[in-house]
Design a protein around this motif. Structure first.
Motif, PDB file in Angstrom:
ATOM      1  N   ALA A 116      11.216   3.588   0.422  1.00 61.25           N
ATOM      2  CA  ALA A 116      11.710   2.835   1.573  1.00 61.25           C
ATOM      3  C   ALA A 116      10.892   1.559   1.757  1.00 61.25           C
ATOM      4  CB  ALA A 116      11.646   3.698   2.833  1.00 61.25           C
ATOM      5  N   ALA A 117       9.594   1.660   1.533  1.00 61.94           N
ATOM      6  CA  ALA A 117       8.732   0.484   1.635  1.00 61.94           C
ATOM      7  C   ALA A 117       9.096  -0.526   0.554  1.00 61.94           C
ATOM      8  CB  ALA A 117       7.266   0.898   1.500  1.00 61.94           C
ATOM      9  N   PHE A 118       9.451  -0.035  -0.621  1.00 59.70           N
ATOM     10  CA  PHE A 118       9.840  -0.924  -1.715  1.00 59.70           C
ATOM     11  C   PHE A 118      11.118  -1.686  -1.354  1.00 59.70           C
ATOM     12  CE2 PHE A 118      12.123  -1.683  -5.742  1.00 59.70           C
ATOM     13  CZ  PHE A 118      11.183  -2.466  -6.391  1.00 59.70           C
ATOM     14  N   THR A 119      12.076  -0.981  -0.763  1.00 59.61           N
ATOM     15  CA  THR A 119      13.316  -1.625  -0.344  1.00 59.61           C
ATOM     16  C   THR A 119      13.039  -2.697   0.705  1.00 59.61           C
ATOM     17  OG1 THR A 119      14.611   0.372  -0.777  1.00 59.61           O
ATOM     18  CG2 THR A 119      15.570  -1.245   0.722  1.00 59.61           C
ATOM     19  N   ARG A 120      12.146  -2.394   1.629  1.00 59.46           N
ATOM     20  CA  ARG A 120      11.797  -3.358   2.671  1.00 59.46           C
ATOM     21  C   ARG A 120      11.099  -4.578   2.070  1.00 59.46           C
ATOM     22  NH1 ARG A 120      13.128  -6.109   6.932  1.00 59.46           N
ATOM     23  NH2 ARG A 120      11.417  -6.530   8.396  1.00 59.46           N
ATOM     24  N   LEU A 121      10.216  -4.344   1.114  1.00 53.42           N
ATOM     25  CA  LEU A 121       9.538  -5.456   0.447  1.00 53.42           C
ATOM     26  C   LEU A 121      10.560  -6.350  -0.244  1.00 53.42           C
ATOM     27  CD1 LEU A 121       6.676  -6.604  -0.484  1.00 53.42           C
ATOM     28  CD2 LEU A 121       7.137  -5.398  -2.629  1.00 53.42           C
ATOM     29  N   TYR A 122      11.525  -5.727  -0.883  1.00 56.57           N
ATOM     30  CA  TYR A 122      12.565  -6.488  -1.568  1.00 56.57           C
ATOM     31  C   TYR A 122      13.357  -7.336  -0.574  1.00 56.57           C
ATOM     32  CZ  TYR A 122      16.574  -7.611  -4.470  1.00 56.57           C
ATOM     33  OH  TYR A 122      17.554  -8.292  -5.149  1.00 56.57           O
ATOM     34  N   ASP A 123      13.726  -6.735   0.555  1.00 55.82           N
ATOM     35  CA  ASP A 123      14.485  -7.464   1.567  1.00 55.82           C
ATOM     36  C   ASP A 123      13.728  -8.691   2.071  1.00 55.82           C
ATOM     37  OD1 ASP A 123      16.545  -5.655   1.396  1.00 55.82           O
ATOM     38  OD2 ASP A 123      15.911  -4.474   3.127  1.00 55.82           O
ATOM     39  N   ALA A 151       0.837  -1.203   0.000  1.00 55.03           N
ATOM     40  CA  ALA A 151       0.000   0.000   0.000  1.00 55.03           C
ATOM     41  C   ALA A 151       0.871   1.252   0.000  1.00 55.03           C
ATOM     42  CB  ALA A 151      -0.919  -0.008   1.219  1.00 55.03           C
ATOM     43  N   SER A 152       1.974   1.207   0.749  1.00 50.50           N
ATOM     44  CA  SER A 152       2.892   2.348   0.784  1.00 50.50           C
ATOM     45  C   SER A 152       3.608   2.509  -0.555  1.00 50.50           C
ATOM     46  CB  SER A 152       3.921   2.157   1.905  1.00 50.50           C
ATOM     47  OG  SER A 152       3.296   2.130   3.174  1.00 50.50           O
ATOM     48  N   ILE A 153       3.956   1.382  -1.170  1.00 48.68           N
ATOM     49  CA  ILE A 153       4.617   1.424  -2.479  1.00 48.68           C
ATOM     50  C   ILE A 153       3.687   2.044  -3.512  1.00 48.68           C
ATOM     51  CG2 ILE A 153       5.480  -0.020  -4.366  1.00 48.68           C
ATOM     52  CD1 ILE A 153       6.460  -1.973  -2.156  1.00 48.68           C
ATOM     53  N   THR A 170      -0.689  -0.746  -7.300  1.00 47.49           N
ATOM     54  CA  THR A 170      -2.105  -0.397  -7.142  1.00 47.49           C
ATOM     55  C   THR A 170      -3.031  -1.471  -7.699  1.00 47.49           C
ATOM     56  OG1 THR A 170      -2.012   0.845  -9.222  1.00 47.49           O
ATOM     57  CG2 THR A 170      -1.667   2.089  -7.182  1.00 47.49           C
ATOM     58  N   ASP A 171      -2.486  -2.403  -8.494  1.00 43.61           N
ATOM     59  CA  ASP A 171      -3.321  -3.453  -9.091  1.00 43.61           C
ATOM     60  C   ASP A 171      -3.637  -4.582  -8.120  1.00 43.61           C
ATOM     61  OD1 ASP A 171      -3.170  -2.008 -11.396  1.00 43.61           O
ATOM     62  OD2 ASP A 171      -1.782  -3.349 -12.434  1.00 43.61           O
ATOM     63  N   TYR A 172      -2.875  -4.659  -7.032  1.00 43.25           N
ATOM     64  CA  TYR A 172      -3.074  -5.768  -6.098  1.00 43.25           C
ATOM     65  C   TYR A 172      -4.438  -5.679  -5.415  1.00 43.25           C
ATOM     66  CZ  TYR A 172      -2.837  -8.524  -1.843  1.00 43.25           C
ATOM     67  OH  TYR A 172      -3.125  -9.399  -0.828  1.00 43.25           O
ATOM     68  N   GLU A 173      -5.140  -6.825  -5.391  1.00 45.78           N
ATOM     69  CA  GLU A 173      -6.444  -6.909  -4.742  1.00 45.78           C
ATOM     70  C   GLU A 173      -6.392  -7.977  -3.656  1.00 45.78           C
ATOM     71  OE1 GLU A 173      -9.536  -7.554  -7.559  1.00 45.78           O
ATOM     72  OE2 GLU A 173      -8.878  -5.949  -8.899  1.00 45.78           O
ATOM     73  N   PRO A 174      -6.474  -7.598  -2.385  1.00 43.93           N
ATOM     74  CA  PRO A 174      -6.383  -8.554  -1.268  1.00 43.93           C
ATOM     75  C   PRO A 174      -7.390  -9.694  -1.352  1.00 43.93           C
ATOM     76  CG  PRO A 174      -6.246  -6.297  -0.475  1.00 43.93           C
ATOM     77  CD  PRO A 174      -6.631  -6.212  -1.921  1.00 43.93           C
ATOM     78  N   THR A 175      -8.538  -9.435  -1.950  1.00 37.60           N
ATOM     79  CA  THR A 175      -9.574 -10.472  -2.019  1.00 37.60           C
ATOM     80  C   THR A 175      -9.197 -11.611  -2.959  1.00 37.60           C
ATOM     81  OG1 THR A 175     -10.720  -9.241  -3.770  1.00 37.60           O
ATOM     82  CG2 THR A 175     -11.408  -8.831  -1.495  1.00 37.60           C
ATOM     83  N   ARG A 176      -8.175 -11.404  -3.778  1.00 32.87           N
ATOM     84  CA  ARG A 176      -7.798 -12.421  -4.765  1.00 32.87           C
ATOM     85  C   ARG A 176      -6.576 -13.227  -4.344  1.00 32.87           C
ATOM     86  NH1 ARG A 176      -8.212  -9.955 -10.742  1.00 32.87           N
ATOM     87  NH2 ARG A 176      -8.074 -12.192 -11.165  1.00 32.87           N
ATOM     88  N   GLY A 177      -6.086 -12.998  -3.128  1.00 32.04           N
ATOM     89  CA  GLY A 177      -4.946 -13.774  -2.655  1.00 32.04           C
ATOM     90  C   GLY A 177      -3.955 -12.922  -1.892  1.00 32.04           C
ATOM     91  N   SER A 178      -2.946 -13.581  -1.328  1.00 30.87           N
ATOM     92  CA  SER A 178      -1.940 -12.877  -0.545  1.00 30.87           C
ATOM     93  C   SER A 178      -0.989 -12.101  -1.444  1.00 30.87           C
ATOM     94  CB  SER A 178      -1.140 -13.874   0.298  1.00 30.87           C
ATOM     95  OG  SER A 178      -0.367 -14.718  -0.542  1.00 30.87           O
TER      96      SER A 178
END
Length: 205
Positions: free
Chosen positions: A37-44, A29-31, A80-88
């Motif tokens: 910074a959130a992107f870097t954390r996601l990558y890690d 959501a932050s990305i 922004t395309d990610y939809e929580p209802t369709r999976g993790s």
């Protein structure tokens, strides 16, 4: 961009609002809002798993690293395309990475097939917009083609290699080389003429 190992990666699909899945959702959501910074954390947290998937599909570490880079660029651009209802989040990420890896395998297979072709259709360069070099290869072996490419200028050879081995059209070659389309077409036509003459000479030996 080398993948980073992390114990958290193995837990990236844990359920529960307080688990790793929630962390990944928050990061994504932050990305989506442009948070680097959130992107870097996601990558890690996830890169080791994404890289492992890529290696299993493409079976080449160099290509796998490229797949990872392409996948993370897509995560950044399409958060922004990610939809929580369709999976993790991790499932969404793995799906994208798998598609990128499969695309890479298909591309490499297509290039290998082109390099081993012998009976290529005869056509004029203007009519062969997708693979213009094939218009003059005809029954010549790839080794002969490579030998004759060495007789061209660097600009001619580079453009033709992008077209034949890279599968690019004339407009795509022009864009890749930052050259006006008319100049690109003229350069490739001249190169094709020289290549045809060289191949004819090779066949006559």
């Amino acid at each position: 961009m080398a993948p980073r190992g992390s114990d958290a990666t193995a837990r990236a699909d844990d359920g529960g609002p307080g688990g790793e899945s929630q962390i990944l959702r928050d990061l994504l959501a932050s990305i989506a809002a442009g948070d680097r910074a959130a992107f870097t954390r996601l990558y890690d947290l996830t890169s080791s798993r994404i890289y492992g998937l890529a290696v299993r599909v493409v079976r080449d570490r160099h290509y796998a690293e490229e797949v990872v880079q392409e996948a993370y660029l897509q995560y950044w651009q399409r958060a922004t395309d990610y939809e929580p209802t369709r999976g993790s989040v991790i499932t969404w990420m793995m799906t994208i990475a798998h598609r990128r890896a499969v695309d890479r395998v298909r591309t490499e297979n297509m290039q290998a097939e082109k390099m081993s072709e012998y009976g290529v259709r005869s056509a004029e360069p203007e009519a062969a917009q997708n693979l213009p070099l094939e218009a003059v290869v005809r029954s010549a072996e790839v080794s002969a083609v490579r030998t004759c490419l060495g007789h061209l200028t660097d600009l001619q050879r580079g453009s033709l290699e992008l077209s034949y081995f890279g599968g690019l059209t004339y407009p795509e070659v022009a864009a890749r080389t930052d050259t006006p389309l008319p100049t690109t077409k003229s350069r490739m036509r001249d190169g094709l003429r020289r290549l045809r003459s060289c191949l004819d000479a090779q066949e006559g030996r």
